[in-house]
Each structure stands twice: as structure tokens, then as C-alpha cells.
Write a protein that holds these residues in place. Structure first.
Motif, PDB file in Angstrom:
ATOM      1  N   LYS A   1       0.837  -1.204   0.000  1.00  0.00           N
ATOM      2  CA  LYS A   1       0.000   0.000   0.000  1.00  0.00           C
ATOM      3  C   LYS A   1       0.870   1.252   0.000  1.00  0.00           C
ATOM      4  O   LYS A   1       0.679   2.169  -0.790  1.00  0.00           O
ATOM      5  CB  LYS A   1      -0.876  -0.021   1.265  1.00  0.00           C
ATOM      6  N   GLU A   2       1.867   1.241   0.891  1.00  0.00           N
ATOM      7  CA  GLU A   2       2.753   2.393   1.005  1.00  0.00           C
ATOM      8  C   GLU A   2       3.496   2.632  -0.306  1.00  0.00           C
ATOM      9  O   GLU A   2       3.633   3.762  -0.770  1.00  0.00           O
ATOM     10  CB  GLU A   2       3.764   2.151   2.131  1.00  0.00           C
ATOM     11  N   PHE A   3       3.920   1.527  -0.907  1.00  0.00           N
ATOM     12  CA  PHE A   3       4.669   1.621  -2.154  1.00  0.00           C
ATOM     13  C   PHE A   3       3.789   2.181  -3.278  1.00  0.00           C
ATOM     14  O   PHE A   3       4.229   3.026  -4.062  1.00  0.00           O
ATOM     15  CB  PHE A   3       5.203   0.244  -2.535  1.00  0.00           C
ATOM     16  N   ALA A   4       2.552   1.718  -3.330  1.00  0.00           N
ATOM     17  CA  ALA A   4       1.616   2.240  -4.322  1.00  0.00           C
ATOM     18  C   ALA A   4       1.457   3.741  -4.134  1.00  0.00           C
ATOM     19  O   ALA A   4       1.434   4.508  -5.099  1.00  0.00           O
ATOM     20  CB  ALA A   4       0.277   1.529  -4.206  1.00  0.00           C
ATOM     21  N   GLY A   5       1.391   4.181  -2.888  1.00  0.00           N
ATOM     22  CA  GLY A   5       1.280   5.603  -2.576  1.00  0.00           C
ATOM     23  C   GLY A   5       2.481   6.378  -3.065  1.00  0.00           C
ATOM     24  O   GLY A   5       2.362   7.418  -3.710  1.00  0.00           O
ATOM     25  N   VAL A   6       3.675   5.841  -2.814  1.00  0.00           N
ATOM     26  CA  VAL A   6       4.904   6.498  -3.236  1.00  0.00           C
ATOM     27  C   VAL A   6       4.921   6.660  -4.747  1.00  0.00           C
ATOM     28  O   VAL A   6       5.281   7.699  -5.284  1.00  0.00           O
ATOM     29  CB  VAL A   6       6.129   5.689  -2.761  1.00  0.00           C
ATOM     30  N   ARG A   7       4.500   5.621  -5.454  1.00  0.00           N
ATOM     31  CA  ARG A   7       4.548   5.684  -6.919  1.00  0.00           C
ATOM     32  C   ARG A   7       3.543   6.667  -7.484  1.00  0.00           C
ATOM     33  O   ARG A   7       3.769   7.303  -8.504  1.00  0.00           O
ATOM     34  CB  ARG A   7       4.320   4.294  -7.505  1.00  0.00           C
ATOM     35  N   ARG A   8       2.393   6.751  -6.793  1.00  0.00           N
ATOM     36  CA  ARG A   8       1.380   7.670  -7.287  1.00  0.00           C
ATOM     37  C   ARG A   8       1.862   9.115  -7.132  1.00  0.00           C
ATOM     38  O   ARG A   8       1.657   9.952  -8.004  1.00  0.00           O
ATOM     39  CB  ARG A   8       0.065   7.461  -6.519  1.00  0.00           C
ATOM     40  N   ASN A   9       2.546   9.378  -6.011  1.00  0.00           N
ATOM     41  CA  ASN A   9       2.994  10.741  -5.760  1.00  0.00           C
ATOM     42  C   ASN A   9       4.134  11.161  -6.679  1.00  0.00           C
ATOM     43  O   ASN A   9       4.271  12.313  -7.009  1.00  0.00           O
ATOM     44  CB  ASN A   9       3.463  10.879  -4.305  1.00  0.00           C
ATOM     45  N   ARG A  10       4.966  10.196  -7.025  1.00  0.00           N
ATOM     46  CA  ARG A  10       6.127  10.548  -7.824  1.00  0.00           C
ATOM     47  C   ARG A  10       6.189   9.643  -9.052  1.00  0.00           C
ATOM     48  O   ARG A  10       7.074   8.812  -9.177  1.00  0.00           O
ATOM     49  CB  ARG A  10       7.411  10.392  -7.009  1.00  0.00           C
ATOM     50  N   PRO A  11       5.273   9.832  -9.974  1.00  0.00           N
ATOM     51  CA  PRO A  11       5.165   8.891 -11.093  1.00  0.00           C
ATOM     52  C   PRO A  11       6.351   8.968 -12.042  1.00  0.00           C
ATOM     53  O   PRO A  11       6.606   8.046 -12.788  1.00  0.00           O
ATOM     54  CB  PRO A  11       3.867   9.309 -11.798  1.00  0.00           C
ATOM     55  N   LEU A  12       7.097  10.089 -12.027  1.00  0.00           N
ATOM     56  CA  LEU A  12       8.181  10.245 -12.987  1.00  0.00           C
ATOM     57  C   LEU A  12       9.453   9.538 -12.554  1.00  0.00           C
ATOM     58  O   LEU A  12      10.315   9.253 -13.372  1.00  0.00           O
ATOM     59  CB  LEU A  12       8.471  11.739 -13.199  1.00  0.00           C
ATOM     60  N   SER A  13       9.575   9.296 -11.278  1.00  0.00           N
ATOM     61  CA  SER A  13      10.825   8.731 -10.798  1.00  0.00           C
ATOM     62  C   SER A  13      10.968   7.303 -11.290  1.00  0.00           C
ATOM     63  O   SER A  13      10.095   6.478 -11.131  1.00  0.00           O
ATOM     64  CB  SER A  13      10.877   8.761  -9.278  1.00  0.00           C
ATOM     65  N   GLN A  14      12.118   7.062 -11.925  1.00  0.00           N
ATOM     66  CA  GLN A  14      12.339   5.736 -12.503  1.00  0.00           C
ATOM     67  C   GLN A  14      13.012   4.795 -11.524  1.00  0.00           C
ATOM     68  O   GLN A  14      12.937   3.595 -11.662  1.00  0.00           O
ATOM     69  CB  GLN A  14      13.218   5.872 -13.747  1.00  0.00           C
ATOM     70  N   ASN A  15      13.662   5.381 -10.537  1.00  0.00           N
ATOM     71  CA  ASN A  15      14.462   4.521  -9.674  1.00  0.00           C
ATOM     72  C   ASN A  15      13.696   4.008  -8.462  1.00  0.00           C
ATOM     73  O   ASN A  15      14.234   3.356  -7.608  1.00  0.00           O
ATOM     74  CB  ASN A  15      15.714   5.270  -9.201  1.00  0.00           C
ATOM     75  N   VAL A  16      12.436   4.307  -8.406  1.00  0.00           N
ATOM     76  CA  VAL A  16      11.659   3.874  -7.255  1.00  0.00           C
ATOM     77  C   VAL A  16      11.298   2.408  -7.379  1.00  0.00           C
ATOM     78  O   VAL A  16      10.977   1.743  -6.426  1.00  0.00           O
ATOM     79  CB  VAL A  16      10.413   4.772  -7.110  1.00  0.00           C
ATOM     80  N   GLY A  17      11.410   1.906  -8.602  1.00  0.00           N
ATOM     81  CA  GLY A  17      11.200   0.469  -8.727  1.00  0.00           C
ATOM     82  C   GLY A  17       9.961   0.139  -9.504  1.00  0.00           C
ATOM     83  O   GLY A  17       9.001  -0.386  -8.962  1.00  0.00           O
ATOM     84  N   PRO A  18       9.968   0.437 -10.772  1.00  0.00           N
ATOM     85  CA  PRO A  18       8.795   0.139 -11.581  1.00  0.00           C
ATOM     86  C   PRO A  18       8.783  -1.315 -12.011  1.00  0.00           C
ATOM     87  O   PRO A  18       8.041  -1.688 -12.899  1.00  0.00           O
ATOM     88  CB  PRO A  18       8.965   1.076 -12.783  1.00  0.00           C
ATOM     89  N   GLY A  19       9.635  -2.100 -11.380  1.00  0.00           N
ATOM     90  CA  GLY A  19       9.910  -3.429 -11.889  1.00  0.00           C
ATOM     91  C   GLY A  19       8.767  -4.415 -11.855  1.00  0.00           C
ATOM     92  O   GLY A  19       8.699  -5.305 -12.691  1.00  0.00           O
ATOM     93  N   ASP A  20       7.856  -4.277 -10.919  1.00  0.00           N
ATOM     94  CA  ASP A  20       6.893  -5.353 -10.687  1.00  0.00           C
ATOM     95  C   ASP A  20       6.110  -5.755 -11.931  1.00  0.00           C
ATOM     96  O   ASP A  20       5.828  -6.920 -12.142  1.00  0.00           O
ATOM     97  CB  ASP A  20       5.904  -4.926  -9.614  1.00  0.00           C
ATOM     98  N   ASP A  21       5.778  -4.743 -12.730  1.00  0.00           N
ATOM     99  CA  ASP A  21       4.892  -5.077 -13.833  1.00  0.00           C
ATOM    100  C   ASP A  21       5.639  -5.249 -15.150  1.00  0.00           C
ATOM    101  O   ASP A  21       5.037  -5.483 -16.184  1.00  0.00           O
ATOM    102  CB  ASP A  21       3.797  -4.014 -13.963  1.00  0.00           C
ATOM    103  N   ALA A  22       6.953  -5.078 -15.113  1.00  0.00           N
ATOM    104  CA  ALA A  22       7.709  -5.173 -16.353  1.00  0.00           C
ATOM    105  C   ALA A  22       7.748  -6.623 -16.860  1.00  0.00           C
ATOM    106  O   ALA A  22       7.536  -7.539 -16.118  1.00  0.00           O
ATOM    107  CB  ALA A  22       9.126  -4.677 -16.154  1.00  0.00           C
TER     108      ALA A  22
END
Lengths: 65, 221, 248
Positions: free
Chosen positions: A44-65
Motif C-alpha cells: 500500500k505504502e509503495f503504491a502511494g509512493v509511486r502515485r505521488n512521484r510517477p516520474l521517478s524511474q528509480n523507485v522500482g517500476p519493476g513489478d509489472d515489467a
């Protein structure tokens, strides 16, 4: 009813067998529950982080790749 | 190898200058041993029976207390960083520091142990085995301890954590050390347990410096 | 910092295994528990207390298996510096500690009627107790540094050192035990009856597949924790002025 009480009696070893199985159940289920809870909380927290900073590539977009 | 000599010399010189540290370890050893008769009772047979174990446990605890400081001083004043950056083989640095630690705490503990054994009424047959076992076992204590001391550098709870990490690893030394003394008292050959202590010392001398060096590198990264 | 950005092959394999392990574990528990508790016969010597074996033996097995996995992870981390390996070790340690504790508790509950006391310095129980201390030490050091990466590294060294030491500890305890307690506890007369094998293997399978499944769940969880930490750190580095202001 009778067979149930003999089952629960465990041939006189009820005081040892049942606590053993009970503690094992608590350990095994407890580990599962706490693991799932932390996992859900972090997801949940991670989803929140990604929503707030969608441009950041280093946050870990890996799950769905 | 020149690092070995240099570090050993420096550490020994430091230890001599701050000899109070070594004396504190010895004093702790003595007090720990003295607590046992006070706790268990002064009965001669009981004390004679537990003497080997009491001396070994106390020696382990005393050595452990001094290990806390093995790397911390160098870590805090930056010497360790320099040693790591110098490119000298860290394994020899660890060996030198461990040797210095053993010479300044292990060896004095061994020398004091017969006196303390006397107060515990250790049977006469046990002294030889006690001294030999300590001589073979305490280097391993220093070596394994060096790994622990390097691991906890810069951690939040150094000393307690160090004891917690290292004490379970000391169990084989404690067992074979105490068994050697017991076997000697019973008149059983002690060669086997002493040989095992020696083997563990060699084993530790090969592997522990390597592990400690890896830990030191992590600490200074 | 970017090392975790890509899904690793490792995680893909782990995720593929997960449904099988979880399903197998559920099925084996569903079959195994009734067999262990009801349909399997009581031992002719130990009576129904033999049923404690069906949790004790698997728990002891898992305690060793998990340490093995942890040691491999630690070594892999030290050798290849692969961050996934430290995530794996971190995920495993509490699992191992719990099963070690379970092995101890069930062993002592079995010991009470058999030996007449809850605790005997039996070689296996003593080794298991020391293993518990090693697990707790591992958890303590992994968590003892401000910088979690340093904790990972220190724990990895301890994991490898422990794996070298454990056989020596077990051997020494075994030796010590034969000298000090020659006859009281020896499990002679405990002939392994065929009837205990079925429940034992069912439960061993159930515990093992459970452990694999929980490992994958914890891998995901620990990986997320790392990603969250990195996200927080990059946020800090994006706002240096804010950070400097806070430090003053």
C-alpha cells in the motif's frame, strides 16, 4: 461423543500433545498472518509512493515489467 | 608480513602503556571465579567438580569483555581506514591484532588460572590439562572474538551484541576445554580433546582472520 | 540504488513457485493433520505422545533447512554482492528462529512424559537451543546499524561463520552428551514403526512447502522494504536544501 473424548484425551497425553500442536499452529499461522500484514502494508505504502512521484524511474517500476 | 610485525609491535606497545586494561580483564576473571564458591557454597568436593568449567566460563567471559576494544580505538581515530586504504593484506593486520590481544589478555589469564584453580580445590591431576587446554583454546577465543568485534564495529549496541554473537560460537571450546580437565582428573587420556582444541585453533587461524578482514572492510566502507 | 529497479530472474522464479508451494502446503496439511492426529496408530511404547513427533521432527528439519538456505544466501551475497541474496537472508532469519523455537517446545513437551522432565540436556535439544541463539544473534546484528546495508553485510559474514561453526557445535555437544549422560535418554528401543512414516512424511512435506511459500511472500515484502527505503532516500536527495535545513 465417546470417540471424541478418547480422541481429545490422546491416550492420557492430552496435556502434551495438544499444547504442542496448538503452539505449532500459533507459530505457523502467526508467521503467515504477520508476513501477509507487513506485505500488504508495504504494498500500500509503495503504491502511494509511486502515485505521488510517477516520474521517478528509480523507485522500482519493476513489478509489472 | 611486515604489516604483521608493525601492527603487533604497535599494539603491544599500546597495551603496555595502557596496562590497566589488561589488569582489569584479569581482575574480572578473578572476581567471576570467586563468585562461584560464594554462590554454590564452599564445599570442597562440589568446587573440585565444577572447577574446570568455572575457570573456562570465566576465562571466556573475561576475554569477551576485552574483545570489545580490539578494533574500536583504531576504528574511531581513523587508523583502521588508513590500514584498509593502504592496500596491505588485512588478514595479517587481523592476525597481528589478534596475536597482540592474546598476548595481553589470553596469556595473563592462563598464568592466573592455576592460582584461581587452587581456590576451587582443583585436584592436582587437573592442572596440566587445564593449562594445556587453555593454551590451545584461548587463541581460538581471540580469533573468533576478532570476527565478532569486527562485525559489531559502529553498531548501536556493540558490547552486548558482541557477547551474544560470539558466545554460542565458543561452545565447542568450552566443551572440549572442560572435558580435558575432567578427563585428566579421572585419569582418562586427554589427548583426544586436546587434539580437537588444537585442530580448532588451526582451523580458526585460517578462517577467522579472513572473515574478520571482510567485516573490517565493511565497517570502513 | 538502482539495483532493485529491475525485477530479477530470481524473483520471477520465486513467484512462479509460490502458488505450487502454497497449494501443496495447504493440501498436505489438510491430509497430514488428520492422519497425524487421528488415523495413524498410537505407538506401542510411547502411546499417543508419538504424535508430537509429527510436528517436532518437521520443525527441527525446517530449522536446519532454513539455516542452510540462509547460509547459501549469505555466501552468495558475500561472493557476488547480489542484493537479492541479502533480501533472501533477511526474509529467512525469523522463519528459522520460529521453527527452532517450535522444535524446542515440542521436543520438551514430548520429553515430559518420556523422560519425566521438560528439559534434558539431550544432544539434539542442546544443539537446537544453540541454533536458536545463533538465529537471534543473526537477527540482532542485521538490525543493529543505522545503515541497513551494513547490517546486511555484517549478518552475511555471521551467517557464513555460523554455518562453519554449527557442525562443530553439534559434534562437540554430541561428544559432551555421551560423556555426561550415558543411558538416561538414549532413544534405544524406539524402533521406527512403519506406521509413523506416513504422517511424518506428510507433515515434513507440509512444513517444507509452507516454508518455501512463506519465504517467497517475505522476499516480496523485504524487497518492497528496500524499494521504499530507496524511494525515501531519493526524495531526500532531491530536496538537498530541505535536508540541510533539517541538519542544522
Amino acid at each position: 461423543m465417546d470417540s471424541l473424548s478418547t480422541f481429545l484425551d490422546m491416550g492420557g497425553y492430552a496435556a502434551f500433545v495438544w499444547p504442542g500442536y496448538g503452539l505449532a499452529a500459533i507459530g505457523i499461522l502467526g508467521l503467515l498472518v504477520t508476513t501477509l500484514r507487513t506485505l500488504r502494508a508495504r504494498e500500500k505504502e509503495f503504491a502511494g509512493v509511486r502515485r505521488n512521484r510517477p516520474l521517478s524511474q528509480n523507485v522500482g517500476p519493476g513489478d509489472d515489467a | 608480513m611486515s604489516v604483521f610485525g608493525a601492527v603487533l609491535k604497535r599494539d603491544l606497545a599500546l597495551a603496555i602503556r595502557q596496562s590497566a586494561d589488561s589488569f582489569t580483564v584479569l581482575a574480572f576473571f578473578a572476581i567471576a571465579v570467586v563468585l562461584f564458591p560464594l554462590g554454590v557454597g564452599p564445599e570442597t568436593n562440589t568446587l573440585a567438580k565444577i572447577a574446570g568449567g568455572v575457570l573456562w566460563v570465566s576465562a571466556l567471559l573475561a576475554a569477551l569483555l576485552s574483545l570489545d576494544r580490539l578494533f574500536t580505538v583504531d576504528f574511531e581515530d581513523g587508523t583502521l581506514d588508513q590500514l584498509v586504504l593502504s592496500g596491505e593484506p588485512l588478514v595479517f593486520v587481523v592476525l597481528a591484532k589478534t596475536a597482540a590481544h592474546w598476548l595481553t589478555t589470553g596469556l595473563p589469564l592462563i598464568l592466573l588460572s592455576p592460582v584461581l584453580a587452587l581456590t576451587l580445590h582443583l585436584p592436582a591431576e587437573g592442572y596440566g590439562a587445564l593449562l594445556t587446554a587453555l593454551l590451545l583454546g584461548t587463541p581460538t577465543v581471540s580469533l573468533i572474538g576478532a570476527v565478532g568485534a569486527a562485525l559489531v564495529l559502529g553498531s548501536r549496541r556493540g558490547g552486548v551484541l558482541l557477547s551474544f554473537l560470539v558466545l554460542p560460537l565458543y561452545v565447542p571450546i568450552l566443551i572440549f576445554g572442560t572435558l580435558s580437565v575432567e578427563a585428566a582428573i579421572l585419569g582418562v587420556p586427554v589427548k583426544a580433546t586436546l587434539a580437537l582444541l588444537g585442530a580448532m585453533a588451526l582451523f580458526a587461524a585460517v578462517l577467522a582472520p579472513w572473515a574478520a578482514a571482510a567485516a573490517l572492510r565493511q565497517a570502513t566502507e | 540504488m538502482h539495483r532493485f529497479a529491475n525485477p530479477t530472474t530470481f524473483m520471477r522464479i520465486a513467484n512462479a513457485i509460490f502458488p505450487w508451494a502454497a497449494g501443496l502446503s495447504a493440501v498436505l496439511f489438510l491430509i497430514g493433520l488428520p492422519v497425524a492426529l487421528v488415523t495413524s496408530p498410537a505407538d506401542y511404547q510411547q502411546g499417543d505422545s508419538v504424535r508430537l513427533f509429527y510436528v517436532h521432527v518437521p520443525a527441527a528439519w525446517i530449522s536446519l533447512m532454513v539455516y542452510g538456505m540462509m547460509a547459501v544466501s549469505s555466501a552468495a551475497f558475500l561472493i557476488w554482492r547480489h542484493p537479492m541474496a541479502s533480501v533472501s537472508a533477511r526474509a529467512l532469519a525469523p522463519v528459522g528462529a520460529i521453527f527452532t523455537a517450535l522444535a524446542l517446545v515440542t521436543g520438551s513437551l514430548w520429553g515430559r512424559p518420556m523422560w519425566g522432565t521438560y528439559w534434558v540436556w539431550d544432544a539434539r535439544l542442546t544443539s537446537e537451543l544453540l541454533l536458536l541463539f545463533i538465529y537471534l544473534g543473526y537477527i540482532a546484528i542485521a538490525d543493529a546499524f543505522e545503515d541497513p546495508e551494513r547490517g546486511d553485510k555484517a549478518a552475511a559474514v555471521l551467517g557464513v561463520v555460523g554455518s562453519v561453526n554449527l557442525p562443530i557445535i553439534h559434534f562437540s555437544v554430541e561428544w559432551w552428551n555421551t560423556l555426561h549422560q550415558p543411558s538416561i535418554i538414549k532413544m534405544t528401543g524406539f524402533t521406527v514403526d512403519g506406521s509413523i512414516l506416513l504422517p511424518l512424511f506428510l507433515m515434513l512435506g507440509a512444513f517444507t512447502s509452507y516454508t518455501i511459500a512463506i519465504w517467497v511472500l517475505r522476499l516480496r515484502s523485504e524487497l518492497l522494504a528496500v524499494k521504499l527505503r530507496n524511494a525515501r532516500m531519493s526524495e531526500v536527495s532531491l530536496a538537498p536544501s530541505l535536508n540541510r535545513g533539517a541538519a542544522e
